[in-house]
Design a protein around this motif. Sequence first.
Motif, mmCIF file in Angstrom:
data_model
loop_
_atom_site.group_PDB
_atom_site.id
_atom_site.type_symbol
_atom_site.label_atom_id
_atom_site.label_comp_id
_atom_site.label_asym_id
_atom_site.label_seq_id
_atom_site.Cartn_x
_atom_site.Cartn_y
_atom_site.Cartn_z
ATOM 1 N N ILE A 1 0.841 -1.201 0.000
ATOM 2 C CA ILE A 1 0.000 0.000 0.000
ATOM 3 C C ILE A 1 0.876 1.251 0.000
ATOM 4 O O ILE A 1 0.629 2.200 -0.739
ATOM 5 C CB ILE A 1 -0.946 -0.001 1.233
ATOM 6 N N SER B 1 1.491 4.035 -3.277
ATOM 7 C CA SER B 1 1.056 5.429 -3.185
ATOM 8 C C SER B 1 2.226 6.412 -3.210
ATOM 9 O O SER B 1 2.046 7.607 -3.150
ATOM 10 C CB SER B 1 0.228 5.638 -1.904
ATOM 11 N N SER C 1 -6.251 -0.131 -2.613
ATOM 12 C CA SER C 1 -5.161 0.102 -3.570
ATOM 13 C C SER C 1 -5.446 -0.522 -4.924
ATOM 14 O O SER C 1 -5.127 0.061 -5.960
ATOM 15 C CB SER C 1 -3.845 -0.466 -3.050
#
Length: 310
Positions: free
Chosen positions: A94, A98, A128
């Motif tokens: 995750i 990002s 995600s």
Amino acid sequence: MFKDIVSNEEAKRFLQNELRMKKSSATYLFNGKRGSNPMEFALAFAKAILCEEAENDFCDVCSSCRRVESGNYPDLHIYGREGSIKIDEVREIIYKASSTSYEGNKRIFILDNIEDLRKEAANALLKSIEEPEEGTFFILLSETLNIIPTILSRSILVNIAKKNMEELGVSKGEYDFFFGNTREIEEYRRRGLDISKEESYREIGALLKEYKEDQDLEVKIRVYRALRDFMGRRVSLDNLDKMYFAQEIAKGLAKSKGFDRTREVAEEMMYCATLLARTPEKLEKLLEMKGYNKFNVNLSLLLKLFFLEI
Ligand SMILES: [Zn+2]
């Protein structure tokens, strides 16, 4: 190039169509039944997404292609190869999904064994993969479609089949020896290994122990042989011998540092034995027993019940 991968013409056409659409992000689910090799297609697709030269394909020559091949591409992340992805790895995914990519544009996550993902890990991952950020691609690999429905519904499904004898260039005997496992047969061919050596079922524990150390196919072949030896003799063996065999498997696979595939390999032993048994009336019962493996029951006991029954 895609045309160099023999087999799965339909899947290859589909993937090249996807490339033509020039999507800026997407999540795919490569569904490959046991014994197929979806990772080969995932890596090919990853190369094609990143390739600097070929249009809707990969060249295998440019720097991107070569770095993907050698596992040195900083924006290609592979998880779950050795079993289910842990929750702390999910957090890492995750976070990486990002943050900015190294090469500046695209990054790819290949997540293997997605069917083994625990519910909390799957839920954490959902956001995600639901709407990947610009430039982010997820390729999820699974042996079954029996996965968390929300993941299934958010993914573009690509079916990958096992390669057949002709595609692999082996005889029926060789194909059956490996239970049609694409990856193993290709490695067997590449390394020119020998499958003819006999092995006693009594060696199964020592062999599995050795296999556990480096998971080498040469040792796996001997494991297959020992299992076949047992299956060939099972009618004349008494219950004590069968229990001994089951016990040795459990002992050989006992958990130790750096090896957390105990249940997976034990399950594989039962699966292969079921195929070798070829008694349709027993098959169902054996498969049911094999299913208990999921529920964390005592492995040694389960193996004993299984091999007494077979
Ligand atoms: Zn290339």
